[in-house]
Scaffold this motif. Structure first.
Motif, PDB file in Angstrom:
ATOM      1  N   LEU A 175      15.628  39.123  29.095  1.00 53.90           N
ATOM      2  CA  LEU A 175      16.513  37.996  29.390  1.00 53.90           C
ATOM      3  C   LEU A 175      17.266  37.561  28.135  1.00 53.90           C
ATOM      4  O   LEU A 175      18.450  37.209  28.203  1.00 53.90           O
ATOM      5  CB  LEU A 175      15.709  36.834  29.977  1.00 53.90           C
ATOM      6  CG  LEU A 175      15.017  37.123  31.311  1.00 53.90           C
ATOM      7  CD1 LEU A 175      14.181  35.929  31.739  1.00 53.90           C
ATOM      8  CD2 LEU A 175      16.023  37.511  32.379  1.00 53.90           C
ATOM      9  N   GLU A 176      16.598  37.604  27.007  1.00 58.06           N
ATOM     10  CA  GLU A 176      17.241  37.269  25.736  1.00 58.06           C
ATOM     11  C   GLU A 176      18.342  38.274  25.412  1.00 58.06           C
ATOM     12  O   GLU A 176      19.444  37.903  24.998  1.00 58.06           O
ATOM     13  CB  GLU A 176      16.203  37.232  24.611  1.00 58.06           C
ATOM     14  CG  GLU A 176      16.759  36.799  23.277  1.00 58.06           C
ATOM     15  CD  GLU A 176      17.272  35.369  23.277  1.00 58.06           C
ATOM     16  OE1 GLU A 176      18.194  35.093  22.487  1.00 58.06           O
ATOM     17  OE2 GLU A 176      16.776  34.537  24.058  1.00 58.06           O
ATOM     18  N   LEU A 177      18.064  39.534  25.632  1.00 60.02           N
ATOM     19  CA  LEU A 177      19.056  40.584  25.407  1.00 60.02           C
ATOM     20  C   LEU A 177      20.275  40.375  26.302  1.00 60.02           C
ATOM     21  O   LEU A 177      21.421  40.485  25.851  1.00 60.02           O
ATOM     22  CB  LEU A 177      18.422  41.957  25.668  1.00 60.02           C
ATOM     23  CG  LEU A 177      19.286  43.173  25.419  1.00 60.02           C
ATOM     24  CD1 LEU A 177      19.582  43.325  23.926  1.00 60.02           C
ATOM     25  CD2 LEU A 177      18.581  44.429  25.935  1.00 60.02           C
ATOM     26  N   GLU A 178      20.028  40.060  27.570  1.00 61.29           N
ATOM     27  CA  GLU A 178      21.132  39.796  28.504  1.00 61.29           C
ATOM     28  C   GLU A 178      21.966  38.596  28.052  1.00 61.29           C
ATOM     29  O   GLU A 178      23.193  38.630  28.097  1.00 61.29           O
ATOM     30  CB  GLU A 178      20.590  39.575  29.913  1.00 61.29           C
ATOM     31  CG  GLU A 178      20.031  40.832  30.544  1.00 61.29           C
ATOM     32  CD  GLU A 178      19.325  40.575  31.876  1.00 61.29           C
ATOM     33  OE1 GLU A 178      19.367  39.433  32.388  1.00 61.29           O
ATOM     34  OE2 GLU A 178      18.724  41.539  32.395  1.00 61.29           O
ATOM     35  N   ARG A 179      21.289  37.532  27.601  1.00 53.61           N
ATOM     36  CA  ARG A 179      22.006  36.334  27.109  1.00 53.61           C
ATOM     37  C   ARG A 179      22.851  36.687  25.886  1.00 53.61           C
ATOM     38  O   ARG A 179      23.997  36.272  25.777  1.00 53.61           O
ATOM     39  CB  ARG A 179      21.023  35.212  26.776  1.00 53.61           C
ATOM     40  CG  ARG A 179      20.650  34.359  27.967  1.00 53.61           C
ATOM     41  CD  ARG A 179      19.882  33.115  27.533  1.00 53.61           C
ATOM     42  NE  ARG A 179      18.574  33.423  26.992  1.00 53.61           N
ATOM     43  CZ  ARG A 179      17.487  33.676  27.724  1.00 53.61           C
ATOM     44  NH1 ARG A 179      17.558  33.647  29.023  1.00 53.61           N
ATOM     45  NH2 ARG A 179      16.332  33.934  27.147  1.00 53.61           N
ATOM     46  N   ASN A 180      22.271  37.456  24.976  1.00 56.32           N
ATOM     47  CA  ASN A 180      22.980  37.829  23.741  1.00 56.32           C
ATOM     48  C   ASN A 180      24.217  38.689  24.002  1.00 56.32           C
ATOM     49  O   ASN A 180      25.132  38.710  23.187  1.00 56.32           O
ATOM     50  CB  ASN A 180      22.045  38.562  22.775  1.00 56.32           C
ATOM     51  CG  ASN A 180      21.006  37.647  22.176  1.00 56.32           C
ATOM     52  OD1 ASN A 180      21.140  36.438  22.199  1.00 56.32           O
ATOM     53  ND2 ASN A 180      19.938  38.238  21.669  1.00 56.32           N
ATOM     54  N   HIS A 181      24.234  39.358  25.126  1.00 59.36           N
ATOM     55  CA  HIS A 181      25.368  40.210  25.458  1.00 59.36           C
ATOM     56  C   HIS A 181      26.219  39.622  26.581  1.00 59.36           C
ATOM     57  O   HIS A 181      27.018  40.343  27.193  1.00 59.36           O
ATOM     58  CB  HIS A 181      24.875  41.625  25.842  1.00 59.36           C
ATOM     59  CG  HIS A 181      24.293  42.357  24.677  1.00 59.36           C
ATOM     60  ND1 HIS A 181      25.061  42.907  23.684  1.00 59.36           N
ATOM     61  CD2 HIS A 181      23.006  42.579  24.315  1.00 59.36           C
ATOM     62  CE1 HIS A 181      24.282  43.467  22.771  1.00 59.36           C
ATOM     63  NE2 HIS A 181      23.031  43.278  23.135  1.00 59.36           N
ATOM     64  N   GLY A 182      26.021  38.336  26.847  1.00 59.73           N
ATOM     65  CA  GLY A 182      26.833  37.650  27.843  1.00 59.73           C
ATOM     66  C   GLY A 182      26.593  38.107  29.268  1.00 59.73           C
ATOM     67  O   GLY A 182      27.461  37.975  30.114  1.00 59.73           O
ATOM     68  N   LEU A 183      25.397  38.632  29.538  1.00 56.80           N
ATOM     69  CA  LEU A 183      25.092  39.129  30.873  1.00 56.80           C
ATOM     70  C   LEU A 183      24.198  38.171  31.665  1.00 56.80           C
ATOM     71  O   LEU A 183      23.976  38.400  32.843  1.00 56.80           O
ATOM     72  CB  LEU A 183      24.413  40.494  30.792  1.00 56.80           C
ATOM     73  CG  LEU A 183      25.198  41.588  30.064  1.00 56.80           C
ATOM     74  CD1 LEU A 183      24.341  42.811  29.851  1.00 56.80           C
ATOM     75  CD2 LEU A 183      26.456  41.907  30.826  1.00 56.80           C
ATOM     76  N   GLY A 184      23.637  37.187  31.011  1.00 53.87           N
ATOM     77  CA  GLY A 184      22.667  36.333  31.677  1.00 53.87           C
ATOM     78  C   GLY A 184      23.142  34.966  31.995  1.00 53.87           C
ATOM     79  O   GLY A 184      24.126  34.450  31.709  1.00 53.87           O
TER      80      GLY A 184
END
Length: 184
Positions: A175-184
């Motif tokens: 979820l953190e990875l998704e947030r960092n890449h604007g996906l979450g």
């Protein structure tokens, strides 16, 4: 999710699903079964497997994602091995191990889904109070034997933990990875 209440009281299911029995099956897998894999057994890539990791969590990436993913083919070179009578206890140990992850890490609970009978007179399944999705450890075991090995189980575990974290507002690396890449 509602399941047939009579199916939950089926005598074979009640015995099979006892937490102590499940824990004992998993303990046996890790104290007797897995350590018996010869350290010089060759993986699909031709390298020696090496000894089972010690002092790590049974569900750690080192154990499940790496060593066990390699050792899995020693026990189940194909899906036919799952139905051999000599492997019944081994299959049971793996079913318990696979399902226990969902119980421990995703707040799942064991239920008997009579429509999912494959190896037993009952259908071991994991359901959740936070989603309508259901996990079937027997199916995952068959998928592992039929396809890419145990890695398909660990990928399903990972996916369910992401969903669990998202549903409960918990941190998770994905979820953190998704947030960092604007996906979450």
């Amino acid at each position: 999710m509602d399941f047939d209440e009579a199916a939950q009281q089926h005598s074979a299911w009640v015995e099979w699903s006892r937490p102590q029995r499940i824990a004992e099956a998993i303990d046996h897998l890790f104290t007797d079964t897995l350590p018996a894999v010869p350290t010089d057994w060759r993986t699909h890539s031709g390298k020696a497997l090496g000894p089972m990791p010690q002092g790590v969590d049974r569900y750690s990436n080192e154990m499940a994602g790496n060593w066990l993913s390699e050792a899995f083919r020693y026990f189940f070179p194909d899906d036919d091995a799952l139905t051999e009578s000599d492997n019944a206890e081994l299959v049971n140990q793996f079913i318990c191990y696979i399902g226990d992850y969902f119980v421990r890490h995703c707040d799942g609970r064991w239920v008997n889904d009579p429509e999912a009978k494959v190896l037993h007179e009952f259908g071991p399944a994991i359901c959740y109070d936070w989603t309508t999705d259901i996990d079937y450890p027997v199916n995952l075991l068959f998928d592992a034997a039929e396809t890419d090995g145990f890695i398909c189980v660990t990928l399903e575990w990972y996916s369910r933990t992401v969903e669990y974290a998202k549903a409960h507002g918990l941190p998770h690396e994905q979820l953190e990875l998704e947030r960092n890449h604007g996906l979450g």
